[in-house]
Design an enzyme around this catalytic site. Sequence first.
Site, mmCIF file in Angstrom:
data_model
loop_
_atom_site.group_PDB
_atom_site.id
_atom_site.type_symbol
_atom_site.label_atom_id
_atom_site.label_comp_id
_atom_site.label_asym_id
_atom_site.label_seq_id
_atom_site.Cartn_x
_atom_site.Cartn_y
_atom_site.Cartn_z
ATOM 1 N N ASP A 67 0.813 -1.221 0.000
ATOM 2 C CA ASP A 67 0.000 0.000 0.000
ATOM 3 C C ASP A 67 0.844 1.267 0.000
ATOM 4 O O ASP A 67 2.058 1.221 0.195
ATOM 5 C CB ASP A 67 -0.964 0.000 1.206
ATOM 6 C CG ASP A 67 -0.314 -0.498 2.493
ATOM 7 O OD1 ASP A 67 0.918 -0.553 2.546
ATOM 8 O OD2 ASP A 67 -1.050 -0.813 3.449
ATOM 9 N N ASP A 135 -7.826 -2.558 14.065
ATOM 10 C CA ASP A 135 -9.197 -2.858 13.625
ATOM 11 C C ASP A 135 -9.240 -4.100 12.727
ATOM 12 O O ASP A 135 -10.261 -4.394 12.121
ATOM 13 C CB ASP A 135 -9.814 -1.649 12.913
ATOM 14 C CG ASP A 135 -9.033 -1.230 11.664
ATOM 15 O OD1 ASP A 135 -8.039 -1.914 11.321
ATOM 16 O OD2 ASP A 135 -9.418 -0.238 11.028
ATOM 17 N N HIS A 137 -7.330 -4.568 10.001
ATOM 18 C CA HIS A 137 -6.994 -4.359 8.582
ATOM 19 C C HIS A 137 -5.691 -5.045 8.209
ATOM 20 O O HIS A 137 -4.787 -5.196 9.034
ATOM 21 C CB HIS A 137 -6.983 -2.863 8.209
ATOM 22 C CG HIS A 137 -5.868 -2.059 8.798
ATOM 23 N ND1 HIS A 137 -6.068 -0.961 9.598
ATOM 24 C CD2 HIS A 137 -4.517 -2.170 8.687
ATOM 25 C CE1 HIS A 137 -4.910 -0.433 9.933
ATOM 26 N NE2 HIS A 137 -3.954 -1.150 9.411
ATOM 27 N N GLU A 142 -9.770 -1.959 5.138
ATOM 28 C CA GLU A 142 -10.420 -1.634 6.402
ATOM 29 C C GLU A 142 -11.705 -2.461 6.586
ATOM 30 O O GLU A 142 -12.256 -2.978 5.607
ATOM 31 C CB GLU A 142 -10.776 -0.139 6.421
ATOM 32 C CG GLU A 142 -9.574 0.796 6.355
ATOM 33 C CD GLU A 142 -8.841 0.935 7.690
ATOM 34 O OE1 GLU A 142 -8.949 0.045 8.558
ATOM 35 O OE2 GLU A 142 -8.138 1.953 7.848
HETATM 36 C C1 F6R Z 1 1.471 -1.499 6.149
HETATM 37 C C2 F6R Z 1 0.171 -2.093 6.258
HETATM 38 C C3 F6R Z 1 -0.654 -2.055 7.501
HETATM 39 C C4 F6R Z 1 0.131 -2.352 8.773
HETATM 40 C C5 F6R Z 1 -0.785 -2.253 9.985
HETATM 41 C C6 F6R Z 1 -0.051 -2.508 11.283
HETATM 42 O O1 F6R Z 1 1.985 -1.664 4.841
HETATM 43 O O2 F6R Z 1 -0.242 -2.598 5.284
HETATM 44 O O3 F6R Z 1 -1.682 -2.991 7.357
HETATM 45 O O4 F6R Z 1 0.681 -3.629 8.686
HETATM 46 O O5 F6R Z 1 -1.344 -0.970 10.033
HETATM 47 O O6 F6R Z 1 0.858 -1.496 11.483
HETATM 48 P P1 F6R Z 1 1.939 -1.588 12.651
HETATM 49 O O7 F6R Z 1 2.864 -2.692 12.272
HETATM 50 O O8 F6R Z 1 2.646 -0.251 12.604
HETATM 51 O O9 F6R Z 1 1.196 -1.840 13.903
#
Ligand code: F6R
Length: 235
Positions: A67, A135, A137, A142
């Site tokens: 992403d 959440d 994701h 989401e």
């Molecule tokens: C990042 C991504 C997100 C993160 C998620 C957890 O490329 O795709 O899904 O993996 O937001 O983020 P952290 O690891 O910072 O808790």
Amino acid sequence: MNFIKVENYDILSEKAAEIIANVIKAKPDCVLGLATGSSPVGTYKKLIEMNKKGELDFSKATSINLDEYEGLDGEHDQSYRYFMNDNLFNHVNIDKSKTFVPNGKATDIPAECKAYDDRIYEMGIDIQLLGIGLDGHIGFNEPDKYFTKETHRVVLDESTIVANARFFESIDDVPKTAITMGMGGIMSAKKVLLVANGANKKEIVEKAFFGPITPEVPASILQLHNDVTVIYSEN
Ligand code: F6R
């Protein structure tokens, strides 16, 4: 599903790096699906160490990231392209022209998404590394009423904006939209490796991997994949 609970973040990172390294060693021209965020940083550090010691060669590998924030170009220090360069690509012998991140500055977002999907299906992802949001994701898919298959533009949830504000000067600087690989791309990977750490992730990890499969908990779709490893550390 292979659910591995470990003592701490260092062991999590060690194990995750070992799994990725084994894929690269078995197939040097593999396609790595990569993630940003805090969870995989330790894994990238371990991979860099292996590369520096001469144990791991990235020269034939390709990567495709999950992403990117909409509106940020690769020079922006909070863009995911910048993150990948800074946390991995600048420190290993990967050919940067074979590293792909969605273009957050694309003027035609639907065309960018379509081209991204074409690339995913043409190359085929050998291993997809994931983190998980509070959440549920994965990528920026989401919670929703349905799973979205294609790479698409998303409006980020308030909780995601709040969680990611720690990386920006102020919460107002966090982009409100992003481009993310869809569930089709993620599920098309031959192998999936999800890393999660921290007591605050315990509840969502349990829901995602031991609860019902529902688009309200996006990561729960991974229960349907036939080669998923989850590594979780509460510390
Ligand atoms: C990042 C991504 C997100 C993160 C998620 C957890 O490329 O795709 O899904 O993996 O937001 O983020 P952290 O690891 O910072 O808790």
